[in-house]
Design a protein around this motif. Structure first.
Motif, PDB file in Angstrom:
ATOM      1  N   TRP A 169       0.820  -1.213   0.000  1.00 39.69           N
ATOM      2  CA  TRP A 169       0.000   0.000   0.000  1.00 39.69           C
ATOM      3  C   TRP A 169       0.853   1.262   0.000  1.00 39.69           C
ATOM      4  CZ3 TRP A 169      -5.382   0.435  -0.124  1.00 39.69           C
ATOM      5  CH2 TRP A 169      -6.097  -0.768  -0.038  1.00 39.69           C
ATOM      6  N   GLU A 170       2.065   1.156   0.516  1.00 39.70           N
ATOM      7  CA  GLU A 170       2.920   2.340   0.637  1.00 39.70           C
ATOM      8  C   GLU A 170       3.767   2.595  -0.600  1.00 39.70           C
ATOM      9  OE1 GLU A 170       2.527   4.151   3.354  1.00 39.70           O
ATOM     10  OE2 GLU A 170       1.096   2.661   4.087  1.00 39.70           O
ATOM     11  N   SER A 171       3.757   1.687  -1.565  1.00 37.27           N
ATOM     12  CA  SER A 171       4.635   1.814  -2.731  1.00 37.27           C
ATOM     13  C   SER A 171       3.888   2.414  -3.921  1.00 37.27           C
ATOM     14  CB  SER A 171       5.193   0.444  -3.127  1.00 37.27           C
ATOM     15  OG  SER A 171       5.952   0.535  -4.321  1.00 37.27           O
ATOM     16  N   SER A 172       4.587   3.250  -4.697  1.00 39.16           N
ATOM     17  CA  SER A 172       4.032   3.810  -5.934  1.00 39.16           C
ATOM     18  C   SER A 172       4.632   3.138  -7.164  1.00 39.16           C
ATOM     19  CB  SER A 172       4.311   5.315  -5.990  1.00 39.16           C
ATOM     20  OG  SER A 172       5.720   5.557  -5.970  1.00 39.16           O
ATOM     21  N   LYS A 173       5.437   2.096  -6.962  1.00 40.56           N
ATOM     22  CA  LYS A 173       6.117   1.403  -8.059  1.00 40.56           C
ATOM     23  C   LYS A 173       5.369   0.116  -8.376  1.00 40.56           C
ATOM     24  CE  LYS A 173      10.541   3.384  -6.706  1.00 40.56           C
ATOM     25  NZ  LYS A 173      11.932   3.126  -6.251  1.00 40.56           N
ATOM     26  N   ASN A 174       4.735   0.094  -9.550  1.00 43.45           N
ATOM     27  CA  ASN A 174       3.856  -1.029  -9.901  1.00 43.45           C
ATOM     28  C   ASN A 174       4.587  -2.355 -10.059  1.00 43.45           C
ATOM     29  OD1 ASN A 174       1.506   0.575  -9.964  1.00 43.45           O
ATOM     30  ND2 ASN A 174       1.947   1.240 -12.059  1.00 43.45           N
ATOM     31  N   TYR A 175       5.835  -2.322 -10.516  1.00 38.34           N
ATOM     32  CA  TYR A 175       6.521  -3.553 -10.885  1.00 38.34           C
ATOM     33  C   TYR A 175       7.846  -3.735 -10.137  1.00 38.34           C
ATOM     34  CZ  TYR A 175       3.070  -3.699 -14.613  1.00 38.34           C
ATOM     35  OH  TYR A 175       1.888  -3.743 -15.328  1.00 38.34           O
ATOM     36  N   GLU A 176       7.886  -3.292  -8.904  1.00 38.15           N
ATOM     37  CA  GLU A 176       9.055  -3.530  -8.048  1.00 38.15           C
ATOM     38  C   GLU A 176       8.581  -4.127  -6.728  1.00 38.15           C
ATOM     39  OE1 GLU A 176      11.800  -0.283  -7.730  1.00 38.15           O
ATOM     40  OE2 GLU A 176      11.541   0.296  -9.823  1.00 38.15           O
ATOM     41  N   GLY A 177       7.792  -5.177  -6.829  1.00 41.25           N
ATOM     42  CA  GLY A 177       7.184  -5.784  -5.653  1.00 41.25           C
ATOM     43  C   GLY A 177       7.942  -6.979  -5.133  1.00 41.25           C
ATOM     44  N   ASP A 178       7.348  -7.632  -4.141  1.00 42.21           N
ATOM     45  CA  ASP A 178       7.952  -8.798  -3.501  1.00 42.21           C
ATOM     46  C   ASP A 178       7.696 -10.063  -4.312  1.00 42.21           C
ATOM     47  OD1 ASP A 178       8.923  -7.336  -1.359  1.00 42.21           O
ATOM     48  OD2 ASP A 178       7.103  -7.622  -0.173  1.00 42.21           O
ATOM     49  N   VAL A 179       8.610 -11.011  -4.166  1.00 39.96           N
ATOM     50  CA  VAL A 179       8.460 -12.335  -4.765  1.00 39.96           C
ATOM     51  C   VAL A 179       7.747 -13.277  -3.797  1.00 39.96           C
ATOM     52  CG1 VAL A 179       9.706 -14.320  -5.712  1.00 39.96           C
ATOM     53  CG2 VAL A 179      10.511 -11.993  -6.169  1.00 39.96           C
ATOM     54  N   MET A 180       8.006 -13.107  -2.503  1.00 44.93           N
ATOM     55  CA  MET A 180       7.380 -13.934  -1.479  1.00 44.93           C
ATOM     56  C   MET A 180       6.859 -13.065  -0.354  1.00 44.93           C
ATOM     57  SD  MET A 180       9.450 -13.693   1.372  1.00 44.93           S
ATOM     58  CE  MET A 180       8.797 -15.065   2.302  1.00 44.93           C
ATOM     59  N   ASN A 181       5.842 -13.587   0.334  1.00 46.76           N
ATOM     60  CA  ASN A 181       5.319 -12.954   1.538  1.00 46.76           C
ATOM     61  C   ASN A 181       5.006 -14.033   2.571  1.00 46.76           C
ATOM     62  OD1 ASN A 181       3.585 -10.939  -0.716  1.00 46.76           O
ATOM     63  ND2 ASN A 181       5.049 -10.063   0.709  1.00 46.76           N
ATOM     64  N   ILE A 182       5.026 -13.658   3.830  1.00 50.62           N
ATOM     65  CA  ILE A 182       4.444 -14.470   4.893  1.00 50.62           C
ATOM     66  C   ILE A 182       3.486 -13.580   5.666  1.00 50.62           C
ATOM     67  CG2 ILE A 182       4.847 -15.818   6.977  1.00 50.62           C
ATOM     68  CD1 ILE A 182       7.512 -16.674   5.809  1.00 50.62           C
ATOM     69  N   PHE A 183       2.230 -14.004   5.706  1.00 51.16           N
ATOM     70  CA  PHE A 183       1.169 -13.261   6.385  1.00 51.16           C
ATOM     71  C   PHE A 183       0.928 -13.864   7.754  1.00 51.16           C
ATOM     72  CE2 PHE A 183      -3.344 -13.199   7.547  1.00 51.16           C
ATOM     73  CZ  PHE A 183      -3.646 -11.839   7.504  1.00 51.16           C
ATOM     74  N   ASN A 184       0.810 -13.006   8.769  1.00 46.66           N
ATOM     75  CA  ASN A 184       0.453 -13.452  10.106  1.00 46.66           C
ATOM     76  C   ASN A 184      -0.889 -12.844  10.481  1.00 46.66           C
ATOM     77  OD1 ASN A 184       1.296 -14.847  12.656  1.00 46.66           O
ATOM     78  ND2 ASN A 184       0.999 -12.785  13.491  1.00 46.66           N
ATOM     79  N   GLY A 185      -1.871 -13.687  10.775  1.00 43.69           N
ATOM     80  CA  GLY A 185      -3.214 -13.211  11.077  1.00 43.69           C
ATOM     81  C   GLY A 185      -3.429 -12.941  12.552  1.00 43.69           C
TER      82      GLY A 185
END
Length: 398
Positions: A317-333
């Motif tokens: 949400w904080e990034s303005s760069k459409n194609y410089e994102g993460d390859v992996m994520n880990i979500f903690n609920g």
């Protein structure tokens, strides 16, 4: 001789009979058998892949979803999380994107101007966020099914916030991995006292559009997500290429000390008691992650395809760069009823690169999940070899 349709029906009938015999028993809460008894009430094509006590519960119809697994048969622990409350509610089965499971297909990006989680042209705010209808309601057609694999597919239409429409064929192939395949892929020997189960998913999308998919109007990468059961002292383990704390993407909330980096390995707390998510960009990626739960005597390992392409969509949400994102994520609920949050799980997530596909061109993404149950010493032998860390090296957390 049987034709293909007859073979498919015979395979489904055989698997149904086998499963039905197992489900005449009474199982304890939290066991694989109890979860299968629940799923059988709502999922009419539930299929058990595997052999012996190494079992994987799949629904080809529900977009090639893996609901849960076990290393110890129907009496053993059910490892994955799925949303029983939603499934049992009126209309819950038509909200497939929220049902959970150890493996499900989504698409990215989640946010930015090309997000597929907002209808065309609306403001990108929390109250306007919604999942594409096809991901929630479209059942897949089963092409092949037996005790070792399933294959299903269907045509889908996905729209993004920019107004771009993607017409595609999506296919999901789920395969059970035997012991020799696990040992070959991870370059290990499984100790005799360790129980195990593993499966691989291959998701393929093919463009059906006459136009070329282009960066300027948005692209559609594959997003693989798996929901796992948390525990109070469980840490995710993410080997990296010399990541530092400022290279770890932070989502939603302050991380409050939940991220620790030692010798290029990121440790991330996964107890489902605090909403947060971490991620890594392609510069720091080794395509592997895992977690260890001392409460469950469980080591999870996840690998995924990674080509180090240049286009990885941003879901920050904080990034303005459409194609410089993460390859992996880990979500903690977390479970906080006052904030309408009911996410008692954590997630392993991986993305394919985004591609400018021509008509009939394909994009594939593969992810493999491994579970090992055993003593800390035995699991450390696997963790040291595969993740580069002895389990005694995990951080403490209060």
């Amino acid at each position: 001789m049987m034709n293909n349709n007859s073979k498919l029906l015979f395979s489904v009938f055989f698997l149904f009979l086998f499963s039905n015999c197992q489900l005449e028993k009474n199982y304890t809460k939290g066991s694989f058998g109890a979860d299968i008894q629940f799923l059988e009430k709502y999922i009419d094509d539930l299929t058990i892949l595997g052999e012996g006590n190494h079992l994987v519960a799949v629904s080809p119809k529900f977009q090639g979803r893996v609901f849960t697994t076990t290393t110890k048969g129907y009496e053993g622990r059910s490892i994955g999380f799925f949303n029983k409350e939603l499934m049992a509610s009126e209309g819950g089965l038509r909200k497939m994107s929220k049902l959970g499971g150890e493996s499900r297909m989504w698409f990215g990006p989640e946010v930015n101007e090309f997000s597929v989680f907002f209808p065309p042209y609306v403001e990108r705010s929390g109250e306007n966020m919604q999942v594409s209808e096809a991901l929630d309601t479209l059942f897949f057609q089963t092409a092949k099914i037996n005790s070792m694999m399933s294959s299903s597919s269907n045509q889908m239409k996905i729209e993004n916030n920019y107004g771009t429409v993607f017409n595609l064929m999506a296919e999901r192939n789920i395969s059970y991995n035997q012991k020799d395949q696990i040992e070959d892929k991870l370059k290990i020997q499984i100790p005799q006292s360790v129980d195990y189960v593993s499966f691989s998913t291959v998701t393929t999308i093919k463009s059906l559009d006459e136009r070329k998919w282009e960066k300027g109007t948005g692209l559609l990468p594959i997003w693989e997500i798996g929901c796992m059961l948390p525990s109070d002292n469980q840490w995710a383990i993410v080997p990296t290429n010399t990541a530092k704390l400022d290279t770890v993407t932070n989502y939603f909330t302050e991380q409050k000390g939940r991220v620790t980096i030692k010798d290029g390995i990121v440790f991330y707390k996964v107890d489902a008691k605090y909403l947060n998510k971490m991620g890594l960009p392609r510069e720091n990626i080794k395509p592997i992650m895992g977690s260890y739960s001392p409460e469950y005597n469980l080591l999870n390992i996840v690998t995924y395809s990674f080509e180090n392409d240049s286009l990885y969509v941003s879901s920050d949400w904080e990034s303005s760069k459409n194609y410089e994102g993460d390859v992996m994520n880990i979500f903690n609920g977390e479970v906080t009823p006052s904030l309408d949050r009911n996410w008692p799980f954590f997630e392993f997530e991986s993305f394919s690169a985004a591609k400018e596909l021509q008509k009939s061109e394909e994009l594939k993404h593969r992810q493999t999940v491994y579970h090992f149950e055993g003593s800390k010493d035995d699991l450390s032998l696997i963790s040291e070899k595969v993740l580069g860390v002895h389990l005694s090296q995990l951080p403490s957390y209060n």
